[in-house]
Design a protein around this motif. Structure first.
Motif, PDB file in Angstrom:
ATOM      1  N   LEU A 170       0.825  -1.207   0.000  1.00 12.72           N
ATOM      2  CA  LEU A 170       0.000   0.000   0.000  1.00 12.72           C
ATOM      3  C   LEU A 170       0.862   1.261   0.000  1.00 12.72           C
ATOM      4  N   ARG A 171       2.078   1.163   0.514  1.00 12.56           N
ATOM      5  CA  ARG A 171       2.989   2.315   0.484  1.00 12.56           C
ATOM      6  C   ARG A 171       3.288   2.733  -0.952  1.00 12.56           C
ATOM      7  N   ASP A 172       3.313   1.742  -1.862  1.00  9.75           N
ATOM      8  CA  ASP A 172       3.621   2.036  -3.266  1.00  9.75           C
ATOM      9  C   ASP A 172       2.507   2.796  -3.974  1.00  9.75           C
ATOM     10  N   LEU A 173       1.324   2.878  -3.365  1.00  9.62           N
ATOM     11  CA  LEU A 173       0.207   3.591  -3.991  1.00  9.62           C
ATOM     12  C   LEU A 173       0.340   5.102  -3.863  1.00  9.62           C
ATOM     13  N   ASN A 174       1.325   5.581  -3.064  1.00 12.89           N
ATOM     14  CA  ASN A 174       1.558   7.020  -2.887  1.00 12.89           C
ATOM     15  C   ASN A 174       0.366   7.750  -2.283  1.00 12.89           C
ATOM     16  N   LEU A 175      -0.335   7.087  -1.344  1.00 13.88           N
ATOM     17  CA  LEU A 175      -1.407   7.767  -0.628  1.00 13.88           C
ATOM     18  C   LEU A 175      -0.806   8.775   0.348  1.00 13.88           C
ATOM     19  N   LEU A 176      -1.386   9.978   0.398  1.00 10.50           N
ATOM     20  CA  LEU A 176      -0.972  10.932   1.417  1.00 10.50           C
ATOM     21  C   LEU A 176      -1.372  10.405   2.794  1.00 10.50           C
ATOM     22  N   ASP A 177      -0.740  10.898   3.837  1.00  8.88           N
ATOM     23  CA  ASP A 177      -0.950  10.354   5.180  1.00  8.88           C
ATOM     24  C   ASP A 177      -2.419  10.343   5.578  1.00  8.88           C
ATOM     25  N   ARG A 178      -3.117  11.453   5.334  1.00  8.99           N
ATOM     26  CA  ARG A 178      -4.531  11.531   5.729  1.00  8.99           C
ATOM     27  C   ARG A 178      -5.349  10.485   4.986  1.00  8.99           C
ATOM     28  N   ASN A 179      -5.103  10.358   3.681  1.00 13.31           N
ATOM     29  CA  ASN A 179      -5.833   9.382   2.869  1.00 13.31           C
ATOM     30  C   ASN A 179      -5.484   7.953   3.260  1.00 13.31           C
ATOM     31  N   ALA A 180      -4.200   7.709   3.553  1.00 11.33           N
ATOM     32  CA  ALA A 180      -3.766   6.360   3.927  1.00 11.33           C
ATOM     33  C   ALA A 180      -4.455   5.922   5.221  1.00 11.33           C
ATOM     34  N   ARG A 181      -4.565   6.844   6.194  1.00 12.71           N
ATOM     35  CA  ARG A 181      -5.219   6.499   7.462  1.00 12.71           C
ATOM     36  C   ARG A 181      -6.699   6.199   7.257  1.00 12.71           C
ATOM     37  N   ALA A 182      -7.360   7.008   6.430  1.00 12.96           N
ATOM     38  CA  ALA A 182      -8.794   6.802   6.183  1.00 12.96           C
ATOM     39  C   ALA A 182      -9.035   5.487   5.448  1.00 12.96           C
ATOM     40  N   PHE A 183      -8.180   5.183   4.470  1.00 13.68           N
ATOM     41  CA  PHE A 183      -8.348   3.950   3.695  1.00 13.68           C
ATOM     42  C   PHE A 183      -8.051   2.723   4.559  1.00 13.68           C
ATOM     43  N   GLU A 184      -7.009   2.811   5.381  1.00 12.84           N
ATOM     44  CA  GLU A 184      -6.671   1.687   6.253  1.00 12.84           C
ATOM     45  C   GLU A 184      -7.789   1.403   7.252  1.00 12.84           C
ATOM     46  N   ALA A 185      -8.414   2.459   7.766  1.00 16.48           N
ATOM     47  CA  ALA A 185      -9.516   2.268   8.705  1.00 16.48           C
ATOM     48  C   ALA A 185     -10.670   1.515   8.054  1.00 16.48           C
ATOM     49  N   ALA A 186     -10.827   1.674   6.729  1.00 16.66           N
ATOM     50  CA  ALA A 186     -11.920   1.000   6.019  1.00 16.66           C
ATOM     51  C   ALA A 186     -11.591  -0.463   5.744  1.00 16.66           C
ATOM     52  N   TYR A 187     -10.400  -0.754   5.189  1.00 18.34           N
ATOM     53  CA  TYR A 187     -10.138  -2.140   4.780  1.00 18.34           C
ATOM     54  C   TYR A 187      -9.768  -3.055   5.944  1.00 18.34           C
ATOM     55  N   THR A 188      -9.476  -2.491   7.106  1.00 15.77           N
ATOM     56  CA  THR A 188      -9.198  -3.341   8.267  1.00 15.77           C
ATOM     57  C   THR A 188     -10.467  -3.729   9.020  1.00 15.77           C
ATOM     58  N   LYS A 189     -11.612  -3.187   8.624  1.00 15.79           N
ATOM     59  CA  LYS A 189     -12.877  -3.609   9.218  1.00 15.79           C
ATOM     60  C   LYS A 189     -13.255  -4.993   8.691  1.00 15.79           C
ATOM     61  N   PRO A 190     -13.994  -5.773   9.475  1.00 14.05           N
ATOM     62  CA  PRO A 190     -14.361  -7.122   9.014  1.00 14.05           C
ATOM     63  C   PRO A 190     -15.512  -7.121   8.014  1.00 14.05           C
ATOM     64  N   TYR A 191     -16.209  -6.004   7.860  1.00 14.18           N
ATOM     65  CA  TYR A 191     -17.352  -5.953   6.945  1.00 14.18           C
ATOM     66  C   TYR A 191     -17.491  -4.535   6.403  1.00 14.18           C
ATOM     67  N   GLY A 192     -18.359  -4.386   5.412  1.00 10.91           N
ATOM     68  CA  GLY A 192     -18.568  -3.085   4.772  1.00 10.91           C
ATOM     69  C   GLY A 192     -18.162  -3.128   3.312  1.00 10.91           C
TER      70      GLY A 192
END
Length: 556
Positions: free
Chosen positions: A287-309
């Protein structure tokens, strides 16, 4: 003369203990070096420097060397490729020759006889040398020669054309022509190859870093032979020329297998063939290779680490959605969870993941496959694309019943994904409850690190980008493309993604339930900290990753 091992020890690349082995075993020097290379104890660059020191010759780094194209043209490409050498300049009347092994007297003799000049050797690292050969000795000349040969040999009868195309010998002209087209595209890091019939010629274009470049024109007479050869390699019906067809092929290049997805399309001048080069190295990205800015990386990680959604990635064709999804799968995939994908087509094959290919003719659609998948006890489901109401409904229900669902949608920005699902007749309260995160993205060309230069930023540039100065007292330093041999004089090498990451909060959920417009959803998301694609691009301009003109090219 000092041995290779002694040179390596002298330069600090090997422990001095190796001298004992060489001293007691007179023939051990070469074996020691081979053993250390196999174990990865020394790099090819260290070995090349040692060879240069042993021979008393200069060592050159060709990526930064000002190669003289007149010198390159002095020796035929076939000789250079055969011996892995490259003429790089002149010292008076002496030709400077970069080579991996300066002791190869046969290569030096061949170059001297061909150029009719005295030769001075310099040493280059093997990978650096092969990369330079690919850059400066393109296959264009050989392709042109083959085109002329094929034109002379062409026969108007269809059967003769097909017979040539089916030839199994690697030196058959049609086979060599097609192989060169594909290998040159892979060397140029192209994503697509377009073979386009015209009224009087066959045009070949490569898409490199998102931009099409015309590479080769061939006589019209070889059109059927090239098309038939590609169809045979892709397991496509060569007799059917009236309707579009799809296929897949694999080629060996540089010691690895490269997959190509092939599509044919009947046009007024014949069948157009487009080949998408599927580089499986993308599937091992982090995911580091996607060049997400810090704010975006945190928001995206919070989503994909959930068990559902549900997580949606939106954008036009060719914007890197599949790469983002597969990279996310790499991050979430573990032996203890069941990951199943439904795709059309399966672009990248991944170990440890159950991948399903859609087959509408057999009744296996996105909706029917997804319905069956939910009976196969999945934890994570990747859906290639949400195209219709039925697929969207099942995907929403899967996200609400404890599954993590990843999919793509064709919208221009992240807020529009909410209204798009509502327009598909999905109940707004279901959309708000199931949808967790939307990522809109585009691909921009990355500035070449070797030649980019600072540019004085003007107020006009900021006005064109329609971004604020973020309270900065002075305008930041930005960079512009210049062009060098490393980037083929384009100023760009590679691409990076621009992201717009929208987390579906309670406020956005309420807007979805009330059927609010995408403009209202965007205002709320921005108030909560979402960066638009243009703002994300501006941040990457300030980081020196890309240019202002490139952001304006890819973002509306």
């Amino acid at each position: 003369m000092a041995s290779m091992t002694e040179i390596l020890i002298l330069h600090g690349h090997l422990p001095i203990e190796y001298l004992d082995r060489v001293a007691t075993e007179p023939t051990a020097d070469e074996a020691v070096v081979r053993e250390l290379i196999d174990r990865g104890a020394i790099s090819s660059a260290q070995l090349a420097r040692a060879r240069a020191a042993q021979a008393g010759l200069p060592f050159v780094e060709l990526a930064d060397y000002p190669v003289d194209r007149t010198a390159v043209a002095a020796v035929p490409a076939a000789i250079c490729r055969r011996h892995s050498v490259l003429p790089i300049g002149f010292e008076g009347d002496v030709l400077v020759l970069a080579m991996q092994n300066p002791g190869d007297v046969f290569a030096i003799d061949d170059v001297r006889a061909s150029a009719r000049l005295a030769v001075q050797s310099v040493v280059a690292e093997a990978g650096d040398l092969l990369g330079a050969i690919d850059r400066y000795l393109r296959a264009d000349d050989e392709l042109s020669d083959l085109s002329n040969t094929l034109e002379e040999e062409s026969n108007a009868e269809q059967q003769a054309t097909i017979a040539i195309a089916e030839a199994s010998e690697d030196d058959a002209p049609i086979v060599r022509f097609v192989n060169l087209l594909v290998s040159q595209a892979i060397q140029d890091h192209a994503s697509d190859i377009h073979i386009e019939p015209g009224e009087n010629e066959l045009r070949v274009r490569y898409r490199i870093d998102g931009v099409l470049h015309e590479m080769q024109s061939a006589p019209k007479s070889i059109q059927n032979g090239v098309t038939s050869r590609l169809k045979i390699m892709s397991d496509i019906d060569i007799a059917e020329r009236r309707k579009p067809q799809d296929g897949r092929m694999s080629v060996a290049h540089g010691g690895r297998q490269i997959d190509l997805r092939v599509a044919t399309l009947p046009t007024v001048w014949g069948e157009k063939v487009v080949m998408r080069i599927l580089d499986n190295s993308n599937t091992s990205m982090s995911l580091r290779d996607l060049n997400l800015l810090d704010r975006n990386a945190r928001a995206f990680e919070a989503a994909y680490t959930k068990p559902y959604g549900m997580i949606l990635v939106t954008g036009p064709t060719g914007s890197g959605k599949s790469t983002t999804l597969y990279t996310t799968l790499n991050a979430v995939s573990r032996p203890e969870i069941n990951v199943i994908t439904v795709e059309d087509p399966v672009e990248y094959r991944m170990a440890g993941i159950n991948q399903v290919q859609v087959n509408p003719k057999a009744g296996l659609t996105f909706a029917s496959a997804l319905r069956s998948i939910l009976r196969s006890d999945p934890d994570v489901v990747l859906l290639g694309e949400i195209r219709d109401h039925e697929t969207a409904q099942i995907a929403i229900e899967a996200a609400l019943t404890g599954h993590l669902v990843l999919s793509t949608l064709h919208t221009n920005d992240a807020p529009s994904a909410v209204t798009r699902l509502v327009e598909m007749d999905i109940e707004p309260f279901l959309v708000g409850s199931a949808l967790d995160c939307v990522v809109a993205q585009r691909l921009a060309r990355r500035l070449c690190e070797r030649c980019k230069a600072p540019k004085e930023l003007s107020d006009e540039d900021v006005r064109r980008l329609r971004v604020t100065g973020d309270g900065e007292s002075a305008l930041p330093t930005v960079f512009q493309p210049i062009g060098c041999t490393f980037c083929s004089n384009t100023g760009f090498r590679g691409r990076l993604a621009l992201h717009e990451v929208m987390t579906v909060t309670e406020e956005i959920e309420r807007l979805a339930v009330s059927r609010a417009s995408s403009a209202e959803i965007e205002r709320t998301a921005r108030a909560q900290g979402m960066l638009t694609l243009r703002e994300d691009g501006w941040e990457k301009v300030k980081l020196g990753l890309t240019s202002i003109e490139e952001i304006l090219r890819v973002v509306a």
